[in-house]
Write an enzyme that holds these catalytic residues in place. Sequence first.
Site, PDB file in Angstrom:
ATOM      1  N   GLY A 120       0.818  -0.982   0.010  1.00 13.32           N
ATOM      2  CA  GLY A 120       0.070  -0.083  -0.015  1.00 13.32           C
ATOM      3  C   GLY A 120       0.848   1.067   0.029  1.00 13.32           C
ATOM      4  N   SER A 121       0.389   2.328   0.784  1.00 11.61           N
ATOM      5  CA  SER A 121       0.816   3.452   0.696  1.00 11.61           C
ATOM      6  C   SER A 121       2.483   3.811   1.190  1.00 11.61           C
ATOM      7  CB  SER A 121       0.029   4.865   1.270  1.00 11.61           C
ATOM      8  OG  SER A 121      -1.251   4.895   0.335  1.00 11.61           O
ATOM      9  N   VAL A 122       2.866   2.860   2.135  1.00  9.31           N
ATOM     10  CA  VAL A 122       4.272   2.986   2.502  1.00  9.31           C
ATOM     11  C   VAL A 122       5.051   2.882   1.325  1.00  9.31           C
ATOM     12  CG1 VAL A 122       3.567   1.700   4.681  1.00  9.31           C
ATOM     13  CG2 VAL A 122       4.694   0.490   2.858  1.00  9.31           C
TER      14      VAL A 122
END
Length: 321
Positions: free
Chosen positions: A35-37
């Site tokens: 995801g957004s990491v």
Amino acid sequence: VVAMTSLPHFDPNAPMSAPEQGRFNRATLGVYPMGSVFKAVTLAAALDSGRVDVGERFDATQPIKVARFTIRDFHAKNRWLSVPEVFVYSSNIGTAKIALQLGTEDYKDYLRRFGLMTRPAIELPEVSRPLVPGRWSELSTITTSYGHGIAVTPLQVVSAVSTIVNGGFKVEPTFLRRNDVQLGERVISAEASATMRTLLRMVVQQGTGRSADVDGFPVMGKTGTAEKAINGRYARNRLITAFISSFPANDPRYAMIVMFDEPKATKNTYGYATAGWNAAPVTSRVVTRVAPLLGLRPATQPQKNDMLREAQLVSFEASGQ
């Protein structure tokens, strides 16, 4: 690697009595969409390349439509966003446009340099290769930019984050203690690394990572929430959540990832199961406990960060407000 754990665990005296999901090391053998990491990697690559400047702005007024897919923002601002705003507000639209401006081939090259395209080397037999697109298209670049088109091990992500915040030198994970630490190859410039430290700190000060901070031991990091692919389709109620971090933010010494596989919403999280409600606060609790054990001294001066405020002023001025 000074600490690693994988749950559920098992009794090594009777390993076969444990459930199958507890008999492998999720930190090195499990591969997951982060995801957004992953946006930290995308932005670090783009800034280092020189093709994206931290002062640029990207149009996030409308979703992106590619083939039969529509790319949206979870918390849409529906306006142009500066680069710091893209990162702090975790805009999928803005991140995708940043990756496209970097270019597919250059983006893939940075992923290789960060060690995210090959099997990591560490002193364990159970280490997985990442899952990457077989045929890399423009859509692959878009989805990978925000952590959905690629699946990697938690070990690889925390190694990449270490590289991003340490001045730009590649970190090769090992369990062996080294008295004289040898710097790896340069992956990004010192300037890009310094900018990323600022942006990662902003996420904790003003973004989705607020609950990760610790008084005296400032934390920087990035939240990430990804839907799991079940039978070829994404399941909205089955999530992978993660928080990548480094601390202390004023003089980074350690990097960490906290990850949950299918966390559940509770009354205390107001019905949310995203990373800001589970992985981020657990990060805070871990740092609170381990920082003194690691011999870190509390910071005496609070960190100030005006980059996002200045970026917001630019956005308001550009829109005539």
